[in-house]
Scaffold this motif. Structure first.
Motif, PDB file in Angstrom:
ATOM      1  N   UNK A 134       0.839  -1.190   0.000  1.00  0.00           N
ATOM      2  CA  UNK A 134       0.000   0.000   0.000  1.00  0.00           C
ATOM      3  C   UNK A 134       0.880   1.249   0.000  1.00  0.00           C
ATOM      4  N   UNK A 135       0.527   2.232  -0.808  1.00  0.00           N
ATOM      5  CA  UNK A 135       1.247   3.496  -0.861  1.00  0.00           C
ATOM      6  C   UNK A 135       0.250   4.642  -0.708  1.00  0.00           C
ATOM      7  N   UNK A 136       0.784   5.857  -0.678  1.00  0.00           N
ATOM      8  CA  UNK A 136      -0.114   7.010  -0.541  1.00  0.00           C
ATOM      9  C   UNK A 136      -1.107   7.083  -1.687  1.00  0.00           C
ATOM     10  N   UNK A 137      -0.753   6.539  -2.856  1.00  0.00           N
ATOM     11  CA  UNK A 137      -1.673   6.573  -3.996  1.00  0.00           C
ATOM     12  C   UNK A 137      -2.932   5.756  -3.717  1.00  0.00           C
ATOM     13  N   UNK A 138      -2.780   4.635  -3.020  1.00  0.00           N
ATOM     14  CA  UNK A 138      -3.933   3.808  -2.669  1.00  0.00           C
ATOM     15  C   UNK A 138      -4.854   4.533  -1.704  1.00  0.00           C
ATOM     16  N   UNK A 139      -4.273   5.316  -0.795  1.00  0.00           N
ATOM     17  CA  UNK A 139      -5.072   5.986   0.219  1.00  0.00           C
ATOM     18  C   UNK A 139      -5.681   7.274  -0.304  1.00  0.00           C
ATOM     19  N   UNK A 140      -4.853   8.138  -0.883  1.00  0.00           N
ATOM     20  CA  UNK A 140      -5.370   9.421  -1.353  1.00  0.00           C
ATOM     21  C   UNK A 140      -6.362   9.240  -2.495  1.00  0.00           C
ATOM     22  N   UNK A 141      -6.154   8.204  -3.302  1.00  0.00           N
ATOM     23  CA  UNK A 141      -7.076   7.943  -4.402  1.00  0.00           C
ATOM     24  C   UNK A 141      -8.150   6.936  -4.073  1.00  0.00           C
ATOM     25  N   UNK A 142      -8.139   6.407  -2.846  1.00  0.00           N
ATOM     26  CA  UNK A 142      -9.112   5.397  -2.419  1.00  0.00           C
ATOM     27  C   UNK A 142      -9.261   4.307  -3.478  1.00  0.00           C
ATOM     28  N   UNK A 143      -8.133   3.775  -3.925  1.00  0.00           N
ATOM     29  CA  UNK A 143      -8.161   2.754  -4.976  1.00  0.00           C
ATOM     30  C   UNK A 143      -8.981   1.537  -4.550  1.00  0.00           C
ATOM     31  N   UNK A 144      -9.774   1.045  -5.451  1.00  0.00           N
ATOM     32  CA  UNK A 144     -10.579  -0.144  -5.178  1.00  0.00           C
ATOM     33  C   UNK A 144      -9.667  -1.348  -4.992  1.00  0.00           C
ATOM     34  N   UNK A 145     -10.033  -2.222  -4.082  1.00  0.00           N
ATOM     35  CA  UNK A 145      -9.279  -3.445  -3.833  1.00  0.00           C
ATOM     36  C   UNK A 145     -10.278  -4.602  -3.817  1.00  0.00           C
ATOM     37  N   UNK A 146     -10.059  -5.579  -4.684  1.00  0.00           N
ATOM     38  CA  UNK A 146     -11.028  -6.678  -4.767  1.00  0.00           C
ATOM     39  C   UNK A 146     -11.038  -7.529  -3.503  1.00  0.00           C
ATOM     40  N   UNK A 147      -9.939  -7.477  -2.727  1.00  0.00           N
ATOM     41  CA  UNK A 147      -9.811  -8.336  -1.547  1.00  0.00           C
ATOM     42  C   UNK A 147      -9.848  -7.535  -0.258  1.00  0.00           C
ATOM     43  N   UNK A 148     -10.632  -6.462  -0.221  1.00  0.00           N
ATOM     44  CA  UNK A 148     -10.714  -5.613   0.954  1.00  0.00           C
ATOM     45  C   UNK A 148     -11.163  -6.424   2.174  1.00  0.00           C
ATOM     46  N   UNK A 186      -8.886 -15.477   8.644  1.00  0.00           N
ATOM     47  CA  UNK A 186      -8.134 -16.008   7.503  1.00  0.00           C
ATOM     48  C   UNK A 186      -7.272 -17.192   7.917  1.00  0.00           C
ATOM     49  N   UNK A 187      -6.700 -17.139   9.112  1.00  0.00           N
ATOM     50  CA  UNK A 187      -5.881 -18.251   9.583  1.00  0.00           C
ATOM     51  C   UNK A 187      -6.694 -19.537   9.653  1.00  0.00           C
ATOM     52  N   UNK A 188      -7.910 -19.445  10.128  1.00  0.00           N
ATOM     53  CA  UNK A 188      -8.766 -20.629  10.233  1.00  0.00           C
ATOM     54  C   UNK A 188      -9.153 -21.144   8.850  1.00  0.00           C
ATOM     55  N   UNK A 189      -9.425 -20.241   7.918  1.00  0.00           N
ATOM     56  CA  UNK A 189      -9.757 -20.673   6.558  1.00  0.00           C
ATOM     57  C   UNK A 189      -8.572 -21.368   5.902  1.00  0.00           C
ATOM     58  N   UNK A 190      -7.362 -20.864   6.145  1.00  0.00           N
ATOM     59  CA  UNK A 190      -6.180 -21.523   5.592  1.00  0.00           C
ATOM     60  C   UNK A 190      -6.024 -22.919   6.171  1.00  0.00           C
ATOM     61  N   UNK A 200     -13.455 -14.365  -1.052  1.00  0.00           N
ATOM     62  CA  UNK A 200     -14.895 -14.105  -0.972  1.00  0.00           C
ATOM     63  C   UNK A 200     -15.496 -14.766   0.268  1.00  0.00           C
ATOM     64  N   UNK A 201     -15.007 -15.951   0.614  1.00  0.00           N
ATOM     65  CA  UNK A 201     -15.451 -16.617   1.839  1.00  0.00           C
ATOM     66  C   UNK A 201     -15.024 -15.799   3.060  1.00  0.00           C
ATOM     67  N   UNK A 202     -13.766 -15.346   3.051  1.00  0.00           N
ATOM     68  CA  UNK A 202     -13.262 -14.508   4.147  1.00  0.00           C
ATOM     69  C   UNK A 202     -14.104 -13.252   4.293  1.00  0.00           C
ATOM     70  N   UNK A 203     -14.387 -12.583   3.195  1.00  0.00           N
ATOM     71  CA  UNK A 203     -15.169 -11.356   3.255  1.00  0.00           C
ATOM     72  C   UNK A 203     -16.580 -11.620   3.771  1.00  0.00           C
ATOM     73  N   UNK A 204     -17.166 -12.722   3.352  1.00  0.00           N
ATOM     74  CA  UNK A 204     -18.503 -13.058   3.828  1.00  0.00           C
ATOM     75  C   UNK A 204     -18.541 -13.282   5.331  1.00  0.00           C
ATOM     76  N   UNK A 205     -17.535 -13.990   5.838  1.00  0.00           N
ATOM     77  CA  UNK A 205     -17.485 -14.224   7.286  1.00  0.00           C
ATOM     78  C   UNK A 205     -17.250 -12.929   8.046  1.00  0.00           C
TER      79      UNK A 205
END
Length: 511
Positions: free
Chosen positions: A374-388, A480-484, A497-502
């Motif tokens: 992550x860099x300032x570009x991700x934060x200042x531009x609020x870049x979308x992240x598929x794995x948020x 995530x540790x438990x899913x792994x 997607x499973x992690x995000x759902x939980x």
């Protein structure tokens, strides 16, 4: 002697507590290893007034903690920005009272056993070996990560590294955290005209060029809990107190007196009852504060245990002496001394550490080079992240990095002046934090998650480093540790997607 659990969490910071609890609630057996004697890290170690940012991003275990604080005091959620330190620790102990969690204190890291790109076990200083399937490094220092051979950075990068505007050494600018002009750095020349020995608390090292990387980290300090209660512990003179060490403070107060700008005691250290029961969280405000700015923090991340303890002791002594100086030194204005005299250390906090916090405020140490940086570009531009897996919102908040000096062109001849450098505050929108920033590169380690010393530039980390975000990221790491484990796969291959759902089901805010 050996023990084992499915998930091993190193360091009982608030992130570590949340990771352990989340993993246990998801069905895993957990060992939580804490080098010290307390749980909660800075949340229970002095940082009572918790910086949040946009409250709408708070979910999961961070939101649960706020509810627990409100429930303890019988007030609406958010009435207090944080609890008293002992209350924070009590809440965390309650969470950790779980049949699948074993808490081991005094478990300083000794050795890490790595086999085929996976951590097999960690050995602690008490001679015990702790085996696990997935490990979580929740320490402020990133010690487990480093011992496992994961690549990391320490300190400020050059602006060219990631093309960041705010990276590298900063130009000192006027502001609340910078020194005013015409404070001489020289012991024997208060006018700053003849170079000589430099005052204590001033770093006698040339600054790197503006924008260049110099490895500097944000200053450390202790966030003190103070009170006006009748049983308060007064600020006393420590054996070893050095009068000469505080000459810089005397010159600063003299400058303020001559220019009519002396701040109040409240402005110097934040004396306001911002915690329950009339207590306050004393902060590092202004150019002369609880922060130690002579570069000591730069050595801490890579120091050995004995070196770190010396640095912690140095910061503790600075804290105790600073409070005494403000309350008693004749050079401090009388109204400041009177106000300081109304306050003291609370008798019911930190009883086993002389009523000063047990946790040094390590604002930053190591930062992992993970699957995504992550860099300032991700934060200042609020870049979308598929794995948020969590949201951040606090501004870029780089605290002072050093107090040094430089020659300033003045008539009729150059004058040496003390300067404080590094402070930066830049607003950001709400931004997503991706799961990939919590995972090492697959080739380096396949069963480690890092929710505190995560993969970010120095600039980006300055926003992410808030305790509420550590709590949410620790929560994500635990799940995530438990899913792994359940899928018998690398942490990098967890079904996001499973992690995000939980996480959503547990109240985490992902959008």
């Amino acid at each position: 002697m050996s023990g084992g659990a499915e998930v091993v969490v190193y360091a009982a910071t608030s992130a570590g507590v949340c990771a352990a609890v989340a993993a246990a609630q998801a069905g895993a057996t957990v060992t939580l290893l804490e080098p010290g004697r307390h749980v909660g890290g800075m949340t229970s170690g002095g940082l009572g007034y918790t910086d949040v940012g946009d409250v709408r991003v708070l979910g999961g275990m961070a939101a649960r903690f706020r509810v627990a604080v409100a429930g303890h005091y019988g007030v609406p959620v958010g009435r207090y920005a944080g609890p008293e330190p002992r209350v924070a620790e009590t809440i965390f102990h309650g969470w950790l009272d779980h049949p699948r969690i074993t808490v081991v204190t005094g478990a300083d890291l000794d050795e890490v056993e790595v086999r085929d790109g996976r951590i097999a076990a960690v050995r602690t200083g008490d001679g015990r070996t702790h085996r696990g399937g997935v490990f979580v490094d929740a320490s402020y220092e990133g010690d487990l990560m480093a011992a496992a051979g994961v690549t990391y950075s320490v300190g400020r990068e050059d602006r060219n590294r990631y093309g960041e505007r705010w990276a590298g050494r900063q130009e000192p600018l006027p502001g609340m955290h910078n020194m005013p002009p015409y404070v001489s750095p020289f012991v024997d020349d208060p006018e700053g005209l003849r170079q000589g020995s430099v005052l204590p608390q001033v770093r006698d090292t040339p600054m790197a060029p503006v924008g260049s990387g110099d490895g500097g980290v944000m200053a450390y300090g202790y966030r003190v809990c103070l009170t006006t209660a009748a049983d308060r512990v007064p600020f006393t003179r420590r054996d070893g107190y050095d009068e000469a060490h505080w000459e810089l403070g005397r010159r600063l107060f003299d400058h303020w007196r001559r220019t009519g700008g002396t701040p109040s005691a409240g402005r110097l250290i934040g004396l306001e009852p911002n915690l329950p029961n009339g207590k306050c969280d004393g902060n590092s405000l202004g150019p002369f504060s609880l922060n130690v700015l002579d570069g000591a923090a730069w050595r801490y991340p890579e120091a050995d245990p004995a070196g770190r303890e010396r640095l912690r002791r140095r910061h503790r002594d600075h804290t105790r002496d600073f409070l005494y100086f403000l309350a008693h030194d004749p050079a401090v204005p009388a109204d400041v001394r009177r106000e300081m005299g109304r306050w003291g250390l609370p008798a019911d906090e930190f009883a086993d550490t002389g009523h000063l916090p047990h946790q040094l405020y390590v604002r930053e140490a190591r930062r992992m080079h993970g699957e995504y940086v992550l860099t300032e570009h991700d934060l200042l531009g609020a870049r979308r992240q598929h794995d948020v897996v969590a949201l951040g919102s606090y501004h870029l908040d780089i605290r002072e990095v050093q107090r040094t000096w430089r020659w300033v062109p003045e008539h009729p001849r150059p004058t040496a002046m003390v300067v404080t450098e590094g402070y930066l505050s830049v607003p950001v929108p709400v931004y997503p934090i991706p799961y990939r920033a919590l995972t090492p590169r697959y080739a380096e380690c396949a069963n480690l998650l890092v929710p505190v010393c995560l993969s970010a530039s120095h600039v980006a980390f300055s926003s992410i480093r808030m305790e509420v975000q550590y709590q949410m990221l620790g929560h994500a790491a635990g799940v995530a540790a438990v899913l792994a484990l359940a899928g018998d796969r690398a942490v990098q291959s967890v079904d996001v997607s499973d992690l995000q759902g939980r996480l959503r089901d547990a109240g985490q805010v992902l959008a």
